[in-house]
Design an enzyme around this catalytic site. Structure first.
Site, PDB file in Angstrom:
ATOM      1  N   GLY A 508       0.837  -1.195   0.000  1.00  0.00           N
ATOM      2  CA  GLY A 508       0.000   0.000   0.000  1.00  0.00           C
ATOM      3  C   GLY A 508       0.871   1.242   0.000  1.00  0.00           C
ATOM      4  O   GLY A 508       1.996   1.223   0.502  1.00  0.00           O
ATOM      5  N   VAL A 509       0.390   2.277  -0.622  1.00  0.00           N
ATOM      6  CA  VAL A 509       1.132   3.525  -0.651  1.00  0.00           C
ATOM      7  C   VAL A 509       0.208   4.598  -0.109  1.00  0.00           C
ATOM      8  O   VAL A 509      -0.929   4.731  -0.562  1.00  0.00           O
ATOM      9  CB  VAL A 509       1.559   3.886  -2.084  1.00  0.00           C
ATOM     10  CG1 VAL A 509       2.350   5.181  -2.097  1.00  0.00           C
ATOM     11  CG2 VAL A 509       2.366   2.749  -2.686  1.00  0.00           C
ATOM     12  N   GLY A 511      -0.304   8.634   1.982  1.00  0.00           N
ATOM     13  CA  GLY A 511       0.133  10.019   2.021  1.00  0.00           C
ATOM     14  C   GLY A 511       1.441  10.186   2.765  1.00  0.00           C
ATOM     15  O   GLY A 511       2.268  11.006   2.400  1.00  0.00           O
ATOM     16  N   PHE A 512       1.664   9.394   3.772  1.00  0.00           N
ATOM     17  CA  PHE A 512       2.870   9.657   4.555  1.00  0.00           C
ATOM     18  C   PHE A 512       3.935   8.580   4.395  1.00  0.00           C
ATOM     19  O   PHE A 512       4.972   8.639   5.007  1.00  0.00           O
ATOM     20  CB  PHE A 512       2.525   9.858   6.024  1.00  0.00           C
ATOM     21  CG  PHE A 512       2.264   8.590   6.765  1.00  0.00           C
ATOM     22  CD1 PHE A 512       0.992   8.080   6.822  1.00  0.00           C
ATOM     23  CD2 PHE A 512       3.294   7.912   7.380  1.00  0.00           C
ATOM     24  CE1 PHE A 512       0.760   6.895   7.488  1.00  0.00           C
ATOM     25  CE2 PHE A 512       3.057   6.729   8.038  1.00  0.00           C
ATOM     26  CZ  PHE A 512       1.788   6.222   8.099  1.00  0.00           C
ATOM     27  N   GLY A 513       3.726   7.603   3.576  1.00  0.00           N
ATOM     28  CA  GLY A 513       4.750   6.584   3.389  1.00  0.00           C
ATOM     29  C   GLY A 513       4.159   5.299   2.835  1.00  0.00           C
ATOM     30  O   GLY A 513       3.014   5.276   2.404  1.00  0.00           O
ATOM     31  N   VAL A 515       3.274   1.044   2.952  1.00  0.00           N
ATOM     32  CA  VAL A 515       2.904  -0.058   3.825  1.00  0.00           C
ATOM     33  C   VAL A 515       3.504  -1.327   3.221  1.00  0.00           C
ATOM     34  O   VAL A 515       3.335  -1.600   2.036  1.00  0.00           O
ATOM     35  CB  VAL A 515       1.373  -0.207   3.940  1.00  0.00           C
ATOM     36  CG1 VAL A 515       1.018  -1.345   4.878  1.00  0.00           C
ATOM     37  CG2 VAL A 515       0.750   1.091   4.425  1.00  0.00           C
ATOM     38  N   ASP A 625     -13.223   8.894   7.835  1.00  0.00           N
ATOM     39  CA  ASP A 625     -12.812   8.500   6.492  1.00  0.00           C
ATOM     40  C   ASP A 625     -13.329   7.099   6.191  1.00  0.00           C
ATOM     41  O   ASP A 625     -12.578   6.222   5.774  1.00  0.00           O
ATOM     42  CB  ASP A 625     -11.294   8.597   6.357  1.00  0.00           C
ATOM     43  CG  ASP A 625     -10.865   8.789   4.907  1.00  0.00           C
ATOM     44  OD1 ASP A 625     -11.739   9.074   4.058  1.00  0.00           O
ATOM     45  OD2 ASP A 625      -9.665   8.635   4.610  1.00  0.00           O
TER      46      ASP A 625
END
Ligand SMILES: *[C@@H]1O[C@H](CO)[C@@H](O)[C@H](O)[C@H]1NC(C)=O
Ligand SMILES: *[C@@H]1O[C@H](CO)[C@@H](O)[C@H](O)[C@H]1NC(C)=O
Ligand SMILES: *[C@@H]1O[C@H](CO)[C@@H](O)[C@H](O)[C@H]1NC(C)=O
Ligand SMILES: *[C@@H]1O[C@H](CO)[C@@H](O)[C@H](O)[C@H]1NC(C)=O
Length: 840
Positions: A508-509, A511-513, A515, A625
């Site tokens: 996974g990509v 917003g902050f880095g 996975v 969210d």
């Protein structure tokens, strides 16, 4: 004689080498409706182009007006056309009404010039003009000088009303009105999307258009008298960014031919007979674009029509070039010889530009290919840019004719109008209607949370209170709050687990880095979220997530296994969710489809997680969210809510928190958007969208669909209200879903999507109804993995306890874990997107 014969033969072959082009068809079009009014004038007015405008005082059949009839005339006014010498002024609401003989496309042209006079300060007025009682043409409009506004609209009824809203303090005025039929061929239903390239967009005929720019590139201005449809084509000079880079070329208009099916009504031969080409195309390696610059409003989608005609090539297939619109490639390697089937043949291309693709300034560019093939040149003959109405059916501003705003509450107006037109009357729910079920009073007791809580950190009850403050500074975040965070993992341990952060392990990509998928020493599969310390937003969300997860433990929330903060790293380690996000199992990934029972179980699981968030912890927590990518599935397809990066506490006794709007487009609660006040009902709204996504197996927002289908919530509710929801559900469910189960489920979704938070159910109520939908589905089924609950006398039973048989998918899917946690949210970016997409 023989020589002569050969000569003739040559001519014949040359001629037939230009097939399918036809000589210009008669470019005349006799409009069935042709109203030309010179307002305020006492007699008819003939323009230099010979068009005759009749007086609106003698034609009172057009005007419905409660105020006094005020005509002002200034014969000495220095204006280019006599129609601007007089005007009609209204100090109350006035409506011009025209009988339409042939429905379909019509031009509406409104001429304004604030004539100086003793009674009114026309340069200071602000008024609104609405067409057909529903389309806003002008909002708080106050022309300071001479202006002509031109619209193209598909008139669908026998009368076209133009309503001028004025009052005593701010009168409205109009100098001349044109309502003229336009040929149907002018706007065809589909065009090419600018982005993604190659995608077709249809539904164009459902829009109304306003002319922003219409240019005769490389040639002089063509007035209404020289265009059969009364259009004006301006010279492009003013818009050319660097005049030195372009050179004009023109030929006799009579040389221009049209493709079979083409017509001079699209654009007259004079437009195609002139063009701009590259200024220094004969230098050694010209490599630049010719650029035209425009000012457009990105609150609206636009239709860009590009006109081409190769009048410069000496032979076929010499010229190839690129066309860019809004800084993006619109046509790559355009080969006019092929598409137009010859030289000097008229060709046009429509490009649909979504509101969020409308850049400022807006550029239209043509430039040579970066390849050694063909001549290094590029051309453009004509250009039209049309604004398209926004979601509230306005061409001017965020408010619709009914006063509603693009920012909600009802973004569904347009779709609703469309449906009303299509189906006449709503069918009603009829016999299928199911009453919304209120859950029984004692339900809560039977479903206490304690059974779902994982005994991870017994004895740290006081922890929840202290965690918040301990996270005050970034540095101390981890050490001071380690109590609820499970294991401490060393950086090298995680390095091993993820094969040294192997890019193949990325699942996974965000917003902050990234996975990563990892396997710990003891064989535990984990998802490792490694933050990028550079991202300020990342740090905030990271801390929020940490803070939230540290106090939450629930079977239906993704749980934290450990963390690492060595070398100023920010790493969180979660339980690995084998089957990834729910969305992947619904559409887009070609995974085996989920059965209706599986889907219900998953929704129930997610609802439990949210219900726990809202009511189970010391303070209510709003997820903020909720969407199908944040509902993850474990190896047994048990649903768990994930990603608490945006979550917020609501303190004891508080009904809401005021906060900047964050969340994901398509799931955002319109009330939250309006009031900027967050309540747990915002999650309920988003969950309603999730329910529809599960039912219909399509995205919450799909901009590539026809306009009324783009927003899933709006679209599905239209069908729901007409009792036809079963027509748009995932086809794979059709044969298995029981009507009662579908109805209960749909009812729950509709309730969740209520306009106002107070009308929405709590997550507890939603949960109860989903359980009920499952019972209805399983009714009569006593074996085969059904939950075995029968319905006594049709009365709702207490919902099942949380020990249902584990659902397993028919075929395991090895690749389903490819993207496990997708974080698409990032507050401000999403908001910007929202604002832009509103225009769609
Ligand atoms: C005008 O709109 C109606 C209703 O959407 C549609 O049926 C008709 O085809 C449209 N007319 C044209 C000329 O596109
Ligand atoms: C427009 O028409 C007028 C005659 O009506 C003619 O004199 C003029 O040259 C035409 N202009 C163009 C650009 O064709
Ligand atoms: C180019 O444009 C200028 C100004 O409009 C005009 O005077 C000139 O005749 C044009 N040249 C050609 C070749 O069309
Ligand atoms: C032409 O414009 C496009 C889009 O703005 C840009 O990507 C491209 O690099 C430009 N080409 C040249 C040769 O400047």
């Amino acid at each position: 004689m023989a020589i002569l014969l050969v000569f003739f033969l040559t001519i014949i072959t040359t001629v037939s080498a230009i097939p399918t082009t036809a000589p210009a068809k008669s470019d005349s079009f006799t409009p069935p409706d042709n109203y030309l009014l010179d307002c305020g004038s006492s007699s008819q007015t003939t323009l230099p182009d010979r068009r005759i405008f009749s007086s609106d005082s003698t034609s009172s059949q057009y005007l419905k007006y409660g105020g006094r009839e005020i005509a002002i005339v200034d014969q000495s006014a220095d204006v280019p056309l006599p129609i601007y010498k007089s005007a009609k002024v209204f100090d109350a609401e006035a409506t011009y009404s025209f009988h339409i003989t042939n429905t379909g496309w019509h031009w509406v042209r409104l001429h304004f010039f604030p004539i100086r006079n003793n009674e009114f300060k026309l340069q200071q007025t602000k008024f609104t003009v609405v067409a057909a009682d529903s389309l806003v043409l002008l909002h708080e409009y106050g022309p300071k000088e001479m202006e002509m506004q031109e619209y193209l609209m598909n008139v669908t009824s026998e009368r076209l009303n133009l309503r001028f809203s004025a009052n005593k303090d701010s009168p409205a005025f109009i100098n001349a009105i044109e309502v003229v039929s336009a040929p149907d061929m002018l706007i065809t239903d589909n065009s090419d999307a600018l982005f993604p390239v190659g995608q077709k967009v249809d539904g164009m005929t459902k829009y109304s258009f306003q002319k922003m720019y219409r240019l005769n590139v490389g040639g002089p201005t063509i007035g209404p008298g020289n265009d059969t449809l009364g259009r004006t084509w301006n010279s492009d000079e003013k818009f050319l960014k660097s005049a030195a880079m372009a050179k004009n070329v023109s030929i006799a208009p009579s040389v221009v031919t049209y493709l079979e099916g083409g017509s001079p009504l699209i654009a007259p031969p004079t437009v195609y007979a002139s063009l701009m080409e590259m200024g220094a195309s004969d230098t050694i390696a010209p490599n630049f674009n010719i650029t035209w610059e425009f000012d457009l409003d990105h609150a609206y989608p636009h239709l860009v029509r590009l006109h081409f005609c190769d009048i410069i090539s000496k032979s076929l297939n010499e010229l190839y070039f690129n066309v860019y619109v809004g800084g993006k490639i619109a046509i790559s390697a355009l080969d006019l010889s092929t598409v137009a089937n010859g030289l000097a043949v008229a060709y046009y291309k429509d490009v649909f530009v979504k509101a969020n693709m409308v850049s400022k300034p807006f550029l239209v560019q043509v430039g040579p290919l970066n390849e050694p093939m063909g001549t290094k040149n590029a051309i453009l003959n004509g250009l039209e840019i049309l604004r398209m109405n926004n979601l509230v059916n306005s061409l001017d501003g965020e408010f619709g004719a009914d006063g509603r705003s693009t920012y909600g509450p009802s973004r569904g107006t347009v779709a609703a109008v469309g449906f009303a037109m299509m189906f006449g009357a709503f069918a009603g729910l009829g016999a299928m209607a199911v009453k919304w079920q209120k859950r029984p009073q004692d339900w809560q007791k039977k479903n206490s949370f304690s059974s779902w809580l994982l005994p991870l950190h017994a004895g740290d009850a006081s922890y929840t209170q202290s965690s918040k403050t301990s996270l005050g500074s970034k540095k101390s975040a981890f050490h001071s709050s380690t109590m609820g965070l499970g294991r401490y993992l060393s950086f090298s341990e995680l390095q091993d687990a993820t094969k040294n952060w192997d890019s193949n392990s990325v699942v996974g990509v965000g917003g902050f880095g990234n996975v990563y998928f990892g396997v710990l020493d003891d064989g535990t599969k984990v998802a490792v979220k490694r933050g990028n310390p550079q991202s300020e937003q990342g740090i905030n969300e990271f801390q929020t997530e940490l803070q939230m997860l540290s106090k939450l433990r629930h079977r239906h929330l993704v749980s934290l296994i450990g963390y690492c903060d060595e070398n100023s790293e920010m790493i969180l380690v979660y339980e690995y969710m084998e089957h990834g996000p729910l969305r992947d199992h619904l559409y887009g990934k070609n995974l085996p489809t989920l059965s209706w029972n599986q889907r219900l179980e998953i929704c129930i699981g997610a609802a439990r997680g949210l219900h726990y968030l809202h009511t189970g912890a010391a303070t209510a927590i709003i997820h903020r969210d909720v969407k199908t990518t944040n509902i993850l599935l474990d190896e047994n397809f048990i649903a768990k809510m994930a990603d608490f990066g945006l979550s917020k506490d609501v303190g004891m006794g508080e009904a809401h928190v005021s906060t900047a709007v964050k969340g994901s487009f398509g799931y955002l609660d319109p009330e939250y958007f309006r009031k900027q006040q967050l309540t747990d009902k915002s999650d309920v709204y988003s969950f309603g969208v999730v329910l529809l996504e599960v039912l219909c197996a399509r995205a919450a927002i799909n901009p590539s669909l026809p306009r009324e289908q783009v927003n899933l919530a709006e679209w599905a509710l239209q069908w729901k209200r007409r009792g036809l929801l079963d027509k748009i559900i995932d086809p794979s469910l059709v044969d298995q879903i029981k009507p009662e189960s579908l109805n209960t489920f749909a009812e729950a979704a509709e309730k969740c999507l209520s306009e106002y938070g107070v009308d929405r159910p709590t997550m507890g109520d939603v949960l109860w109804n989903l359980e009920y939908a499952l019972q209805l589905q399983d009714q009569g089924k006593t074996e085969d993995g059904g939950s075995g609950l029968a319905l006594a006398n049709g009365a709702p039973l207490a919902p099942t306890v949380d020990n249902r048989p584990v659902i397993t998918q028919a075929q395991g899917n090895q690749n389903s874990a490819q993207v496990q946690i997708i974080e698409e949210h990032s507050g401000t970016a999403m908001l910007a997107q929202f604002a832009n997409l509103n225009g769609r």
